[in-house]
Design a protein around this motif. Structure first.
Motif, PDB file in Angstrom:
ATOM      1  N   GLU A  20      43.711   3.579  15.405  1.00 40.88           N
ATOM      2  CA  GLU A  20      42.524   4.054  14.690  1.00 40.88           C
ATOM      3  C   GLU A  20      41.293   3.950  15.577  1.00 40.88           C
ATOM      4  O   GLU A  20      40.429   4.834  15.574  1.00 40.88           O
ATOM      5  N   PHE A  21      41.200   2.876  16.350  1.00 41.25           N
ATOM      6  CA  PHE A  21      40.077   2.703  17.271  1.00 41.25           C
ATOM      7  C   PHE A  21      40.031   3.844  18.285  1.00 41.25           C
ATOM      8  O   PHE A  21      38.971   4.422  18.536  1.00 41.25           O
ATOM      9  N   ILE A  22      41.181   4.189  18.875  1.00 44.01           N
ATOM     10  CA  ILE A  22      41.245   5.285  19.852  1.00 44.01           C
ATOM     11  C   ILE A  22      40.836   6.592  19.193  1.00 44.01           C
ATOM     12  O   ILE A  22      40.084   7.388  19.773  1.00 44.01           O
ATOM     13  N   ARG A  23      41.268   6.843  17.967  1.00 43.73           N
ATOM     14  CA  ARG A  23      40.878   8.066  17.250  1.00 43.73           C
ATOM     15  C   ARG A  23      39.366   8.103  17.026  1.00 43.73           C
ATOM     16  O   ARG A  23      38.727   9.144  17.187  1.00 43.73           O
ATOM     17  N   GLN A  24      38.784   6.971  16.683  1.00 39.86           N
ATOM     18  CA  GLN A  24      37.335   6.920  16.474  1.00 39.86           C
ATOM     19  C   GLN A  24      36.580   7.169  17.781  1.00 39.86           C
ATOM     20  O   GLN A  24      35.574   7.879  17.793  1.00 39.86           O
ATOM     21  N   VAL A  25      37.081   6.591  18.869  1.00 34.23           N
ATOM     22  CA  VAL A  25      36.431   6.788  20.170  1.00 34.23           C
ATOM     23  C   VAL A  25      36.498   8.257  20.566  1.00 34.23           C
ATOM     24  O   VAL A  25      35.495   8.842  20.999  1.00 34.23           O
ATOM     25  N   ARG A  26      37.646   8.885  20.404  1.00 37.29           N
ATOM     26  CA  ARG A  26      37.785  10.316  20.739  1.00 37.29           C
ATOM     27  C   ARG A  26      36.875  11.162  19.869  1.00 37.29           C
ATOM     28  O   ARG A  26      36.251  12.114  20.342  1.00 37.29           O
TER      29      ARG A  26
END
Length: 76
Positions: A20-26
């Motif tokens: 979820e963190f990676i999705r938010q960063v992207r």
């Protein structure tokens, strides 16, 4: 005696998973407006010119103050 103000109830924070963190960063980086190569070069040249001008200015001010101090010390 004064009453203590009541604190607002905050809901407990949930932990974010790495995915979820990676999705938010992207998602956030897709919102960034990146400068073009021309804008980057123009800004770099502007910064270089400003650095040269300010360096010369401070060299002059420092030299002037150095000369003033030398003249004052020569009076002693």
């Amino acid at each position: 005696m004064a009453e203590e103000p009541k604190k607002a109830a905050t809901p407990p924070k949930t932990k974010t998973t790495p995915g979820e963190f990676i999705r938010q960063v992207r998602s956030e980086t897709s919102k960034v407006v990146w400068p073009t190569r021309e804008e980057t070069v123009r800004t770099a040249i502007f910064v270089f010119i400003l650095v040269v001008i300010l360096s010369l200015f401070f060299l002059g001010v420092d030299s002037l103050f150095g000369w003033v101090v030398q003249q004052l010390l020569a009076l002693l």
